[in-house]
Design a protein around this motif. Structure first.
Motif, short mmCIF file in Angstrom:
data_model
loop_
_atom_site.label_atom_id
_atom_site.label_comp_id
_atom_site.label_asym_id
_atom_site.label_seq_id
_atom_site.Cartn_x
_atom_site.Cartn_y
_atom_site.Cartn_z
N ALA A 98 0.95 -1.04 -0.19
CA ALA A 98 -0.13 -0.04 -0.07
C ALA A 98 0.88 1.29 0.20
N VAL A 99 0.34 2.28 -0.78
CA VAL A 99 1.07 3.56 -0.80
C VAL A 99 1.30 4.25 0.71
N CYS A 105 1.15 11.02 0.84
CA CYS A 105 1.18 10.22 -0.03
C CYS A 105 1.65 10.83 -1.17
N GLN A 106 1.26 11.91 -1.77
CA GLN A 106 1.64 12.24 -2.94
C GLN A 106 2.40 13.91 -2.71
N PRO A 107 2.95 14.32 -3.63
CA PRO A 107 3.94 15.43 -3.52
C PRO A 107 3.13 16.75 -3.94
N ARG A 108 2.32 16.99 -3.03
CA ARG A 108 1.27 18.01 -3.06
C ARG A 108 0.59 18.56 -1.69
N PRO A 109 0.59 19.82 -1.45
CA PRO A 109 -0.02 20.01 -0.21
C PRO A 109 -1.55 19.64 -0.14
N GLY A 110 -1.89 19.22 0.95
CA GLY A 110 -3.28 18.67 1.11
C GLY A 110 -3.67 17.39 0.85
N SER A 111 -2.31 16.50 0.40
CA SER A 111 -2.27 15.17 0.07
C SER A 111 -2.68 14.46 1.41
N GLU A 112 -2.89 12.95 1.39
CA GLU A 112 -3.43 12.21 2.46
C GLU A 112 -2.01 12.08 3.35
N GLU A 113 -2.25 12.53 4.47
CA GLU A 113 -0.98 12.28 5.66
C GLU A 113 -0.58 10.65 6.06
#
Length: 109
Positions: A16-17, A57-65
């Protein structure tokens, strides 16, 4: 480094990510005996800066922690892209992205 005979023995489920440090294009060198990817990376030791950081999880603000990283915590950098660093807290994770600015300056630079 892996030891013993390595072989392709069929499909392997991807973790899993946010868990193990593996993406479609690269993985932590410690996973070479379990996962086949195009590139394996020896981690670059870093540490979290004075303000701490949130592993995403992803390289952007607001992505899942994924996790909260404490100031001074060890972090293994595996890839840099723009203002982001993809890395992990060790070969068994957790894994994700942090803004490079949230890592402590590297020694000598």
């Amino acid at each position: 480094m892996p030891t013993g005979q390595l072989s392709l023995s069929g499909p392997v489920a991807r973790p899993a990510v946010g868990t193990l440090p593996i993406r479609g294009d690269l993985a932590h060198i410690a996973l070479a005996d379990r996962y086949l990817v195009a590139h394996y990376v020896a981690p670059q030791p870093r540490s979290v800066g004075n303000e701490g950081a949130t592993l995403l999880c992803q390289p952007r603000p607001g992505s899942e922690e994924v996790a909260t990283l404490e100031p001074g915590q060890a972090f293994e950098a595996l890839d840099y892209a723009g203002d982001w660093c993809w890395g992990c807290c060790g070969p068994e994770g957790p894994t994700g992205y942090v803004p490079t600015a949230h890592l402590a300056p590297q020694d000598g630079g």
